[in-house]
Design an enzyme around this catalytic site. Sequence first.
Site, mmCIF file in Angstrom:
data_model
loop_
_atom_site.group_PDB
_atom_site.id
_atom_site.type_symbol
_atom_site.label_atom_id
_atom_site.label_comp_id
_atom_site.label_asym_id
_atom_site.label_seq_id
_atom_site.Cartn_x
_atom_site.Cartn_y
_atom_site.Cartn_z
ATOM 1 N N TYR A 176 0.801 -1.151 -0.136
ATOM 2 C CA TYR A 176 -0.078 -0.009 -0.095
ATOM 3 C C TYR A 176 0.656 1.250 -0.015
ATOM 4 C CZ TYR A 176 0.882 0.837 5.013
ATOM 5 O OH TYR A 176 1.246 1.179 6.281
ATOM 6 N N ARG B 161 8.105 4.243 -4.483
ATOM 7 C CA ARG B 161 8.381 3.151 -3.488
ATOM 8 C C ARG B 161 7.383 2.085 -3.878
ATOM 9 N NH1 ARG B 161 7.510 5.050 2.461
ATOM 10 N NH2 ARG B 161 5.331 5.478 1.651
ATOM 11 N N ARG C 168 -8.032 -20.860 -1.897
ATOM 12 C CA ARG C 168 -6.922 -20.459 -0.890
ATOM 13 C C ARG C 168 -5.789 -21.582 -0.982
ATOM 14 N NH1 ARG C 168 -5.287 -22.065 4.392
ATOM 15 N NH2 ARG C 168 -4.138 -20.280 5.446
ATOM 16 N N LYS D 116 6.250 -2.125 1.820
ATOM 17 C CA LYS D 116 5.221 -1.381 2.679
ATOM 18 C C LYS D 116 4.278 -2.384 2.446
ATOM 19 C CE LYS D 116 3.069 3.119 3.187
ATOM 20 N NZ LYS D 116 3.223 3.118 4.734
ATOM 21 N N GLU E 115 11.369 2.378 14.537
ATOM 22 C CA GLU E 115 10.512 3.411 14.091
ATOM 23 C C GLU E 115 9.233 3.280 14.885
ATOM 24 O OE1 GLU E 115 9.614 2.572 9.889
ATOM 25 O OE2 GLU E 115 9.545 0.351 10.225
ATOM 26 N N LEU F 38 10.822 1.088 7.355
ATOM 27 C CA LEU F 38 10.281 1.513 6.068
ATOM 28 C C LEU F 38 11.103 2.974 5.443
ATOM 29 C CD1 LEU F 38 7.848 1.224 4.159
ATOM 30 C CD2 LEU F 38 6.921 2.989 5.011
HETATM 31 N N1 PDD Z 1 2.612 4.966 7.592
HETATM 32 N N2 PDD Z 1 7.202 3.695 9.094
HETATM 33 C C1 PDD Z 1 6.099 2.985 8.920
HETATM 34 C C2 PDD Z 1 5.966 1.772 9.730
HETATM 35 C C3 PDD Z 1 5.010 3.745 8.133
HETATM 36 O O1 PDD Z 1 3.956 2.972 8.461
HETATM 37 C C4 PDD Z 1 5.122 4.825 7.619
HETATM 38 C C5 PDD Z 1 3.945 5.231 6.953
HETATM 39 C C6 PDD Z 1 6.375 5.528 7.781
HETATM 40 C C7 PDD Z 1 6.480 6.738 7.249
HETATM 41 O O2 PDD Z 1 6.567 6.749 5.750
HETATM 42 P P1 PDD Z 1 6.183 7.887 4.648
HETATM 43 O O3 PDD Z 1 6.704 9.103 5.181
HETATM 44 O O4 PDD Z 1 6.495 7.331 3.365
HETATM 45 O O5 PDD Z 1 4.513 8.145 4.938
HETATM 46 C C8 PDD Z 1 7.398 4.856 8.507
HETATM 47 C C9 PDD Z 1 1.377 5.487 6.406
HETATM 48 C C10 PDD Z 1 1.351 7.106 6.712
HETATM 49 C C11 PDD Z 1 0.237 4.695 7.096
HETATM 50 O O6 PDD Z 1 0.353 3.554 7.180
HETATM 51 O O7 PDD Z 1 -0.905 5.253 7.353
#
Ligand code: PDD
Length: 286
Positions: free
Chosen positions: A33, A52, A101, A150, A182, A206
């Site tokens: 996503y 990405r 499945r 992601k 993170e 990420l």
């Molecule tokens: N989340 N680390 C993780 C685990 C994340 O899920 C996200 C983003 C980030 C920041 O990445 P970016 O700057 O590209 O948004 C770091 C999104 C916003 C979400 O899951 O809603």
Amino acid sequence: MSRTVYVNGEYLPEGEAKVSIFDRGFLFADGVYEVTSVLDGKLIDFAGHAKRLARSLGELDMRNPISTDDLLEVHRELVRTNDITDGVIYLQITRGAASDRDFAFPADDVEPTIVLFTQSKPGLADSPTAKVGIKVISIADERWGRRDIKTVQLLYPSMGKMMAMAAGCDDAWMIEDGAVTEGTSNNAYIVKGDTIITRHLGHEILHGITRAAVLRFAREAQMKVEERPFTIDEAKAADEAFTTSASAFVMPVVELDGAVIGTGKPGPIATRLREIYLEESRKVAI
Ligand code: PDD
């Protein structure tokens, strides 16, 4: 008001959009996503998110069902039809629905599933929370080892968020081998003296699109940046802390495991970076 959403080439009212029960996103979390923010009706860093996305799909050997140009058009059409001024666009691509499945990936003729929808968040950039900062707790990082992809496997981050809320806090920072990886849905930073410290890129985190932009702006503003692991003790003794993400931009952190960070108010570096990020991103939004 019912949203218009995008599912496999069609724009539909949200109540009519359907995905198969055999979809591998549903059965195996076999999907990726992106979340792209919208400010003043324009997309923030669309190119970064598209790049990405392509990388995530490539790492999982999943076909990309849409060209970047078409993807941009879908984002824009959803912003238009749903009249989004500020908010986010959620995009998900899964390996599609096989006829049953099965752990093995389906044959190449199974079409990936693509879904996009909008979330309207008026005043997103003027969040009152950013003016006071957030409180975080630390928890063990119990996610899988490829957090650079992601994927939609968000159960543990979701549990982390619940643990934070149960502790009266806003979010959780995850710890692995003694160092912060993170936040549940954001990248984590501390500031010591005039140096911004954030974990280096690798499989453990990420590769945030906001992170890349913020570090670029910080360096352009002659701020010092160190990309290395840091501990919770180091974070508690830091002058400032903050997170970055597409949906919250730069968010100051004022408390960690009950310890006040710095003055207990958003620090000058986090505040400045938030301003620069919003200003510069808006200039090049499309
Ligand atoms: N989340 N680390 C993780 C685990 C994340 O899920 C996200 C983003 C980030 C920041 O990445 P970016 O700057 O590209 O948004 C770091 C999104 C916003 C979400 O899951 O809603």
